[in-house]
Design an enzyme around this catalytic site. Structure first.
Site, PDB file in Angstrom:
ATOM      1  N   ARG A 245       0.854  -1.188   0.000  1.00 48.64           N
ATOM      2  CA  ARG A 245       0.000   0.000   0.000  1.00 48.64           C
ATOM      3  C   ARG A 245       0.888   1.235   0.000  1.00 48.64           C
ATOM      4  NH1 ARG A 245      -3.486  -2.673  -1.552  1.00 48.64           N
ATOM      5  NH2 ARG A 245      -5.577  -3.043  -0.702  1.00 48.64           N
ATOM      6  N   GLU A 274      -3.594   7.861  -4.417  1.00 51.02           N
ATOM      7  CA  GLU A 274      -4.096   7.268  -5.669  1.00 51.02           C
ATOM      8  C   GLU A 274      -5.473   7.837  -5.975  1.00 51.02           C
ATOM      9  OE1 GLU A 274      -4.066   2.959  -5.472  1.00 51.02           O
ATOM     10  OE2 GLU A 274      -2.031   2.963  -4.670  1.00 51.02           O
ATOM     11  N   HIS A 292      -1.606   0.651  -9.751  1.00 46.82           N
ATOM     12  CA  HIS A 292      -2.213  -0.351  -8.854  1.00 46.82           C
ATOM     13  C   HIS A 292      -2.842  -1.510  -9.650  1.00 46.82           C
ATOM     14  CE1 HIS A 292      -4.069  -0.759  -4.577  1.00 46.82           C
ATOM     15  NE2 HIS A 292      -3.857  -1.943  -5.124  1.00 46.82           N
TER      16      HIS A 292
HETATM   17  C1  8YV Z   1      -6.899  -4.352  -5.989  1.00 47.40           C
HETATM   18  C2  8YV Z   1      -5.387  -4.860  -4.019  1.00 47.40           C
HETATM   19  O1  8YV Z   1      -6.781  -4.342  -7.347  1.00 47.40           O
HETATM   20  O2  8YV Z   1      -6.631  -6.759  -3.429  1.00 47.40           O
HETATM   21  C3  8YV Z   1      -6.010  -5.775  -3.039  1.00 47.40           C
HETATM   22  O3  8YV Z   1      -5.862  -5.508  -1.832  1.00 47.40           O
HETATM   23  O4  8YV Z   1      -4.635  -4.020  -3.672  1.00 47.40           O
HETATM   24  C4  8YV Z   1      -5.663  -5.007  -5.465  1.00 47.40           C
HETATM   25  O5  8YV Z   1      -5.710  -6.357  -5.792  1.00 47.40           O
HETATM   26  C5  8YV Z   1      -7.198  -2.969  -5.551  1.00 47.40           C
HETATM   27  O6  8YV Z   1      -7.268  -2.832  -4.176  1.00 47.40           O
HETATM   28  C6  8YV Z   1      -8.481  -2.527  -6.181  1.00 47.40           C
HETATM   29  O7  8YV Z   1      -8.970  -1.386  -5.590  1.00 47.40           O
END
Ligand code: 8YV
Length: 330
Positions: A245, A274, A292
């Site tokens: 993150r 983001e 992302h």
């Molecule tokens: C997502 C991610 O694409 O699953 C997660 O926690 O970070 C990613 O796979 C993303 O969060 C979509 O908003």
């Protein structure tokens, strides 16, 4: 599928997802579907969720106590992501709202991308392509985009969950990379042996690795885990990659470490703010940055949504969630 068969549960699908994967939900529930592919504003989300029993969300929708108070009927929030830092889990628990997430199904795809980002950053693929497309390449030269190697190096993985271990496997087996790892809890000996990784304290890991990859979830304690001091402890010419993150990294400090030449390269699939990157990142040299997309293969994104659908159907049908988020404090 509900306790009172004459009343189908009302469910919000907050974003445009895969219509055919949503079909079982459509058959069993009264669906409100935001097909616009824009993330809902907090006001929209509140209005849409007011009379719902279930919600299928992505990482773009925030669920907090104030929102929950406006949605007294809500029983289950299913996020199609593995990370759940956008959901206030204690606030949900306090109101009896079940929260589910989507672990396991994205591990291999995300690890593939972690390797791609690591290799792409180390070998400066993004910058090299831009250079060529901008017509700047006039002649071959021995040091043009010549940086470090990944094969035979030491990779420090911070966050040795399923995704971290899948990256470790790829790097060790495919590229002969030695793996160090740091984790909140040390792996049990069998898993440690199986992954061929050596445990280190964070500081030791930073000092002993040629490349460092972050694959841990966000939490308040992990905010800016990698700041100026930690970057200073990384080896000169080393690489930092983040597939966890954005909040894990102090971005101005990272940009400074790239400008000074202390860091050889960096790769970020996630960043604070983001979808708008801090301009200091865009100005930083040798930084490969992507929007992302680590889990973005079609089969995996579909599997993530399917798992969220299955979780909603299970809980709204009176059963247990398939993949609930861990209890707060666990
Ligand atoms: C997502 C991610 O694409 O699953 C997660 O926690 O970070 C990613 O796979 C993303 O969060 C979509 O908003």
């Amino acid at each position: 599928m509900t306790h009172d068969p004459s009343r189908r549960p009302r469910v919000l699908v907050a974003r445009k997802l895969f219509d055919d994967v949503l079909q079982p939900l459509r058959e069993a529930c009264e669906l409100q579907y935001n097909e616009s592919d824009d993330s809902a504003t907090p006001q929209q989300l509140r209005a849409w969720l007011r009379d719902k029993q279930g919600a299928l969300i992505t990482g773009s929708e925030r669920i907090d106590g104030a929102l929950l108070d406006a949605c007294p009927e809500l029983r289950v929030v299913a996020t199609m992501t593995v990370g759940y830092d956008h959901v206030d889990v204690p606030a949900c628990a306090a109101r009896g709202v079940v929260v589910t997430h989507a672990p396991d199904v994205l591990d291999e795809t995300t690890a593939d991308f972690g390797m791609a980002l690591l290799l792409g950053a180390v070998r400066q693929i993004g910058a090299a392509e831009r250079y060529l497309r901008e017509g700047l390449w006039k002649r071959w030269s021995a040091e043009l985009f010549a940086g470090a190697d990944l094969h035979g190096s030491t990779l420090g993985i911070v966050g040795m969950g399923r995704i971290g271990r899948a990256v470790a496997r790829r790097a060790a087996l495919g590229l002969g990379v030695r793996i160090l790892y740091h984790n909140r809890r040390r792996l049990d000996p069998a898993l440690e042996r199986e992954s061929g990784a050596e445990y280190r304290g964070l500081d030791e890991l930073l000092r002993q690795s040629d490349h460092v990859l972050l694959a841990l979830p966000y939490s308040a304690e992990a905010r800016h885990l990698i700041g100026a001091a930690e970057l200073a402890h990384m080896r000169p010419g080393s690489t930092l990659v983040n597939i966890g993150r954005g909040g894990l990294v102090d971005e101005p400090a990272l940009a400074a470490a790239l400008h000074s030449g202390h860091l050889g390269a960096a790769g970020l699939d996630v960043f604070e703010g983001e979808p708008t990157p801090n301009p200091v990142l865009l100005d930083a040299p040798r930084l490969l940055i992507t929007p992302h997309i680590a889990s973005a293969s079609l089969p995996t994104r579909r599997a993530m949504v399917r798992l969220a659908v299955d979780n909603l159907l299970a809980v709204l049908g009176g059963g247990a969630a398939l993949t609930p988020v861990p209890a707060p404090g666990a």
